[in-house]
Scaffold this motif. Structure first.
Motif, PDB file in Angstrom:
ATOM      1  N   SER A 115       0.820  -1.213   0.000  1.00  0.00           N
ATOM      2  CA  SER A 115       0.000   0.000   0.000  1.00  0.00           C
ATOM      3  C   SER A 115       0.851   1.259   0.000  1.00  0.00           C
ATOM      4  O   SER A 115       0.468   2.286  -0.582  1.00  0.00           O
ATOM      5  CB  SER A 115      -0.935   0.013   1.217  1.00  0.00           C
ATOM      6  OG  SER A 115      -0.183  -0.002   2.425  1.00  0.00           O
TER       7      SER A 115
ATOM      8  N   TYR B  32       1.904   2.853  -3.327  1.00  0.00           N
ATOM      9  CA  TYR B  32       0.965   3.836  -3.896  1.00  0.00           C
ATOM     10  C   TYR B  32       0.914   5.100  -3.036  1.00  0.00           C
ATOM     11  O   TYR B  32       1.149   6.206  -3.536  1.00  0.00           O
ATOM     12  CB  TYR B  32      -0.434   3.229  -4.017  1.00  0.00           C
ATOM     13  CG  TYR B  32      -1.429   4.200  -4.603  1.00  0.00           C
ATOM     14  CD1 TYR B  32      -1.485   4.409  -5.982  1.00  0.00           C
ATOM     15  CD2 TYR B  32      -2.283   4.942  -3.798  1.00  0.00           C
ATOM     16  CE1 TYR B  32      -2.372   5.317  -6.533  1.00  0.00           C
ATOM     17  CE2 TYR B  32      -3.172   5.852  -4.333  1.00  0.00           C
ATOM     18  CZ  TYR B  32      -3.210   6.038  -5.701  1.00  0.00           C
ATOM     19  OH  TYR B  32      -4.082   6.953  -6.240  1.00  0.00           O
ATOM     20  N   ASP B  33       0.628   4.950  -1.747  1.00  0.00           N
ATOM     21  CA  ASP B  33       0.369   6.116  -0.893  1.00  0.00           C
ATOM     22  C   ASP B  33       1.592   7.019  -0.753  1.00  0.00           C
ATOM     23  O   ASP B  33       1.497   8.248  -0.906  1.00  0.00           O
ATOM     24  CB  ASP B  33      -0.074   5.666   0.507  1.00  0.00           C
ATOM     25  CG  ASP B  33      -1.359   4.868   0.479  1.00  0.00           C
ATOM     26  OD1 ASP B  33      -2.148   5.046  -0.470  1.00  0.00           O
ATOM     27  OD2 ASP B  33      -1.576   4.062   1.415  1.00  0.00           O
TER      28      ASP B  33
ATOM     29  N   ASN C 135       0.496  -1.567  -7.820  1.00  0.00           N
ATOM     30  CA  ASN C 135       0.359  -0.259  -7.176  1.00  0.00           C
ATOM     31  C   ASN C 135       1.372   0.744  -7.714  1.00  0.00           C
ATOM     32  O   ASN C 135       1.104   1.946  -7.745  1.00  0.00           O
ATOM     33  CB  ASN C 135       0.509  -0.396  -5.664  1.00  0.00           C
ATOM     34  CG  ASN C 135      -0.799  -0.737  -4.978  1.00  0.00           C
ATOM     35  OD1 ASN C 135      -1.870  -0.554  -5.563  1.00  0.00           O
ATOM     36  ND2 ASN C 135      -0.731  -1.217  -3.756  1.00  0.00           N
TER      37      ASN C 135
ATOM     38  N   THR D   7     -10.193   0.734  -4.149  1.00  0.00           N
ATOM     39  CA  THR D   7     -10.262  -0.131  -2.983  1.00  0.00           C
ATOM     40  C   THR D   7     -11.706  -0.126  -2.481  1.00  0.00           C
ATOM     41  O   THR D   7     -12.260   0.938  -2.193  1.00  0.00           O
ATOM     42  CB  THR D   7      -9.299   0.338  -1.879  1.00  0.00           C
ATOM     43  OG1 THR D   7      -7.964   0.318  -2.379  1.00  0.00           O
ATOM     44  CG2 THR D   7      -9.385  -0.586  -0.670  1.00  0.00           C
TER      45      THR D   7
ATOM     46  N   ARG E 173      -8.881  -4.818  -3.252  1.00  0.00           N
ATOM     47  CA  ARG E 173      -8.122  -3.834  -4.014  1.00  0.00           C
ATOM     48  C   ARG E 173      -8.109  -4.279  -5.474  1.00  0.00           C
ATOM     49  O   ARG E 173      -7.816  -5.447  -5.780  1.00  0.00           O
ATOM     50  CB  ARG E 173      -6.695  -3.738  -3.481  1.00  0.00           C
ATOM     51  CG  ARG E 173      -5.731  -2.862  -4.294  1.00  0.00           C
ATOM     52  CD  ARG E 173      -5.996  -1.402  -4.140  1.00  0.00           C
ATOM     53  NE  ARG E 173      -4.938  -0.600  -4.742  1.00  0.00           N
ATOM     54  CZ  ARG E 173      -5.056   0.703  -5.003  1.00  0.00           C
ATOM     55  NH1 ARG E 173      -6.189   1.338  -4.708  1.00  0.00           N
ATOM     56  NH2 ARG E 173      -4.057   1.369  -5.543  1.00  0.00           N
TER      57      ARG E 173
ATOM     58  N   ASN F 108      -7.292  -7.144   1.115  1.00  0.00           N
ATOM     59  CA  ASN F 108      -6.404  -6.585   2.129  1.00  0.00           C
ATOM     60  C   ASN F 108      -6.762  -7.033   3.542  1.00  0.00           C
ATOM     61  O   ASN F 108      -6.047  -6.700   4.487  1.00  0.00           O
ATOM     62  CB  ASN F 108      -6.445  -5.053   2.073  1.00  0.00           C
ATOM     63  CG  ASN F 108      -5.626  -4.486   0.923  1.00  0.00           C
ATOM     64  OD1 ASN F 108      -4.539  -4.986   0.630  1.00  0.00           O
ATOM     65  ND2 ASN F 108      -6.141  -3.465   0.267  1.00  0.00           N
TER      66      ASN F 108
END
Length: 664
Positions: A237, A240-241, A297, A356, A362, A380
């Motif tokens: 994750s 991406y974030d 991602n 998501t 996801r 997830n």
């Protein structure tokens, strides 16, 4: 290519077993160290070992990203003291993938090459380095491997004192000197910012960029780097974030730059060659899941290059962290097959979308790939999840991370996929924290054929006499159905620009274009997208062009102006003010005074008015009232004739007076 690895060149000359294997897996890039302290020995530059390495990688079809770093002991900045030690076998708690804002502890030991070099601020040239040893090393190395090493990364993880003992300002200067030296030696080679560890100091790169932004020469030199390089581990994750966070913060200081993920991976603690069970380690099968999830991602985040760390375990010790696709060449981990799945199916998309869902699923969809439409799916959460997707074809292929396939048939127009639960947890977390999703699946609908080229219908006339161009084309057809149409416009000699995307146009095949200027030429091209994300290339010859002409030749004939007394014959008037005004009440034609008016002029299309005002107006009766006659001039190719044998002004018979009360 998008996919790469780190350190595929092992073990040495005449023994590089991993190069053909990573090429077969789909990797086209290798990232390796060019250690200054290994090249400069006893004051002499010796590249012989690196010459062999570069030659072998290129012969295997693998491009190189070279990391320039590691100051020789004799060239350290005065006062820089290194407490030398090996890179720790296990990182401190929170090292790889903490939540944003969590602290990561730095080890006290440093690599022997971690000091800034002496002479870093000395002015230099390629013919006189003037004691700037760093400029000399970078220039000579980039020049030697010009056209062979495709990109250069300037140091590694400078937030971490194991690799860098200088200040932010010293790294900004190090990057500046390296950028200038590389561009002199090999102008085509991209220069990478040092790969960000990020968690060691999440704002370090911002402080460096802030310093660079203050340099008067920075903007003209792309702020002394071409690519932002980042390292993110163990939690897909964050790929991406955190990438989005880094991009957003980077834009606060400098222009937007491409981002490469030059290190990603997860250490494994099981299998026949387990590494240490560190905080963010995973089982081998979970590492394979991580690979596909982080790969997807990365594409969703707009990352332009993906490097897995690493090709093989760099330590035989069971007490070290093991990241490798292989342990040694005799043992292959499941992540290698997952790498093959990712590079085989998740390539060359026309676009990538993601979502998501509330049940923890996801989805990252790769549209228009050579395989068709591919949705990467995983859960997830630590429970099984169900995903449904509308079908665009009569069947689909479901691919697992081992490369296994099965055929799916839609029911009531929907595919249904059951996704395994997440199992990878952060060691000793309380409550239990799942860092990697469950095993992913790829849902593949194999329409990879783009729609046929679009035939333009209009505009067809060379000239458009209107402030609106009707752009039309014939509808396309395709196996998965048409999603919509892109329309681009070329205004005069300007480049082609996007006017409408397929999401805006939908299935409409006629769209009005109204942003026009008189005398300008407009050209249009249209292409179709199908529901698998395939798109036809822009036609190079098929286009529709037209020039806007909003002028109109206007002829006015007012033969006589007459007064109408109400009874009896009309009275000829010879002293009348005649005006032809535009919408702003400005004279469009020079006014006149008389009893007739004749002219022939070119006017812009629009609303006008013919005014006839009698002499002496305003005056009490008897007399004549003014005439206000609205006239619209439409665009057109022919002369517009406005003919008035007589303009008749009515009689002015009455005056109206309002009483006024006077107060003392």
């Amino acid at each position: 290519g998008f996919a790469g690895t780190c350190y595929a060149h092992y073990y040495g000359p005449d023994n590089r077993p991993f190069l053909p294997r990573v090429w077969n897996a789909g990797s086209r890039h290798d990232r390796i160290d060019f250690r200054w302290d290994a090249i400069l020995r006893d004051g002499v530059y010796n590249y012989s070992g690196y010459d062999d390495l570069v030659e072998d990688d290129l012969a295997a079809g693998i491009d190189l990203v070279g990391i320039l770093w590691a100051t020789p002991a004799a060239l350290r900045k005065p006062g820089c003291i290194v407490t030398a030690g090996a890179e720790p076998a296990e990182r401190p708690a929170g090292w790889y993938a903490p939540q944003v804002g969590a602290l990561a502890l730095s080890p006290t030991l440093s690599d022997q090459g971690a000091c800034p070099p002496a002479g870093l601020y000395n002015s230099w040239s390629p013919t006189n380095f003037n004691g700037n040893h760093w400029a000399e090393f970078v220039y000579k190395t980039a020049l030697r491997y010009r056209g062979q090493v495709r990109a250069w990364e300037i140091w590694n993880e400078v937030e971490w004192s194991f690799f860098w003992l200088g200040t932010e300002a010293e790294y900004a200067q190090l990057l500046k000197v390296a950028y200038q030296a590389i561009k002199l030696a090999d102008p085509t080679a991209p220069v990478l910012f040092a790969g960000l560890h990020f968690w060691a100091d999440p704002t370090y790169f911002e402080r460096v960029l802030d310093i660079i932004n203050d340099d008067p020469a920075a903007a003209a030199n792309n702020y002394f780097f071409d690519v932002m390089s980042i390292h993110l581990y163990s939690r897909p994750s964050t790929v991406y974030d955190i990438t989005l966070h880094i991009r957003q913060r980077m834009r606060q200081y400098v222009s937007d730059h491409p981002i490469w993920l030059t290190e990603t991976g997860v250490p494994v603690y099981d299998g026949p060659f387990p590494g240490v069970h560190s905080e963010y380690a995973a089982r081998e099968v979970e590492a394979a899941s991580y690979l596909i999830q982080s790969y997807a991602n990365a594409r969703a985040a707009g990352i332009e290059r993906y490097h897995w760390f690493r090709v093989h375990d760099d330590s035989e010790s069971m007490g070290a962290e093991h990241f490798g696709l292989w342990h040694t060449e005799t043992y292959t981990r499941p992540a290698y097959t997952a790498y093959q799945v990712a590079t085989s199916y998740l390539l060359s998309p026309t676009m990538v979308t993601h979502w998501t869902y509330s049940n923890g699923v996801r989805r990252v969809t790769f549209w228009g790939t050579p395989r068709g439409k591919v949705s990467v799916l995983w859960s997830n959460l630590p429970q099984q999840a169900t995903y449904t997707e509308s079908a665009i074809l009569s069947s689909a292929t479901l691919v697992d991370q081992r490369g296994g396939t099965q055929t799916l048939t839609p029911v009531d127009g929907l595919y249904t996929v059951t996704l395994p639960p997440a199992t990878a947890t952060r060691k000793d977390s309380n409550p239990v924290e799942y860092i990697i999703g469950g095993e992913p699946y790829l849902l593949v609908e194999a329409d990879s054929t783009p729609p046929p080229p679009v035939t333009m219908v209009s505009p067809v006339a060379a000239t458009t006499y209107s402030d609106t161009i009707m752009v039309s084309w014939t509808p396309s057809s395709d196996a998965s159905g048409i999603w919509g149409y892109d329309v681009i416009v070329k205004v005069g000699a300007a480049p082609w620009t996007q006017w409408r995307s397929f999401g805006q146009s939908g299935l409409a095949t006629t769209v009005p274009y109204t942003d026009v200027v008189h005398g300008q030429t407009y050209c249009f091209r249209v292409r179709a997208w199908d529901r698998a994300g395939n798109r036809v290339e822009w036609p190079q010859t098929t286009r529709a062009c037209t020039t806007i002409d909003l002028d109109r030749e206007v002829r006015l004939d007012v033969n006589a102006v007459m007064g109408n007394p109400g009874s009896g014959p009309l009275t000829p008037l010879t002293n009348v003010s005649l005006r032809f005004v535009d919408g702003n009440l400005a004279d469009a034609v020079p006014p006149t005074v008389g009893g007739s008016w004749h002219w022939n002029v070119t006017l812009m299309a629009g609303d006008y008015a013919l005014w006839a005002t009698p002499a002496g107006w305003w005056s009490p009766p008897p007399g004549w009232l003014p005439l206000r006659l609205p006239i619209t001039v439409p665009p057109g190719p022919t002369t517009l004739t406005l003919s008035y044998p007589q303009l008749v002004l009515p009689a002015h018979r009455h005056s109206y007076w309002l009483p006024i009360a006077m107060r003392p």
